[in-house]
Design a protein around this motif. Structure first.
Motif, mmCIF file in Angstrom:
data_model
loop_
_atom_site.group_PDB
_atom_site.id
_atom_site.type_symbol
_atom_site.label_atom_id
_atom_site.label_comp_id
_atom_site.label_asym_id
_atom_site.label_seq_id
_atom_site.Cartn_x
_atom_site.Cartn_y
_atom_site.Cartn_z
ATOM 1 N N LEU A 13 -9.600 15.790 24.896
ATOM 2 C CA LEU A 13 -8.579 14.805 24.556
ATOM 3 C C LEU A 13 -8.138 14.000 25.772
ATOM 4 O O LEU A 13 -8.092 14.517 26.890
ATOM 5 C CB LEU A 13 -7.355 15.500 23.949
ATOM 6 N N ASP A 14 -7.793 12.727 25.541
ATOM 7 C CA ASP A 14 -7.289 11.917 26.647
ATOM 8 C C ASP A 14 -5.810 12.227 26.882
ATOM 9 O O ASP A 14 -5.202 13.019 26.161
ATOM 10 C CB ASP A 14 -7.518 10.422 26.397
ATOM 11 N N ARG A 15 -5.237 11.614 27.892
ATOM 12 C CA ARG A 15 -3.866 11.921 28.299
ATOM 13 C C ARG A 15 -2.859 11.677 27.173
ATOM 14 O O ARG A 15 -1.966 12.492 26.937
ATOM 15 C CB ARG A 15 -3.501 11.073 29.522
ATOM 16 N N THR A 16 -3.006 10.571 26.467
ATOM 17 C CA THR A 16 -2.072 10.246 25.388
ATOM 18 C C THR A 16 -2.071 11.323 24.313
ATOM 19 O O THR A 16 -1.020 11.744 23.844
ATOM 20 C CB THR A 16 -2.438 8.886 24.764
ATOM 21 N N HIS A 17 -3.254 11.793 23.931
ATOM 22 C CA HIS A 17 -3.351 12.818 22.889
ATOM 23 C C HIS A 17 -2.821 14.169 23.381
ATOM 24 O O HIS A 17 -2.186 14.903 22.625
ATOM 25 C CB HIS A 17 -4.795 12.937 22.396
#
Length: 105
Positions: A13-17
């Motif tokens: 997952l990326d940072r936002t997720h």
């Protein structure tokens, strides 16, 4: 699962997720289950929508590659034959009005 076996978030997952998951971690189990059901429903809806997009006609199916000036991309296209000549018939809605344009194929 024991209290010491807390699950880890997926590494992909990326940072936002990851931040969204961190916000959910403080929620009670009922809220987590509700969010889970919603996310499963949302994922199924997105899969169906992707399948619908893939089923739309392509230019190889008889649609033109481009639309004439003034005709929106969302217009429906059909092929009409008039006096032995084929035409593209574009039809779309603008507010309460239905617009159309016919162009020789």
């Amino acid at each position: 699962m024991t209290a010491d076996d807390r699950p880890s978030p997926p590494a992909a997952l990326d940072r936002t997720h990851r931040e969204a998951l961190a916000e959910l971690e403080s929620s009670d189990p009922a809220t987590l289950r509700t969010a889970s059901r919603y996310l499963e429903t949302l994922a199924a809806w997105k899969e169906d929508r992707t399948a619908d997009d893939e089923a739309k006609p392509t230019p190889a199916d008889g649609e033109p590659d481009t639309y004439p000036d003034g005709v929106p991309d969302r217009a429906s296209v059909s092929v009409t034959e008039i006096a032995g000549t084929e035409y593209y018939y574009y039809q779309w809605r603008e507010g309460d009005e239905i617009r159309s344009e016919t162009v020789r194929r």
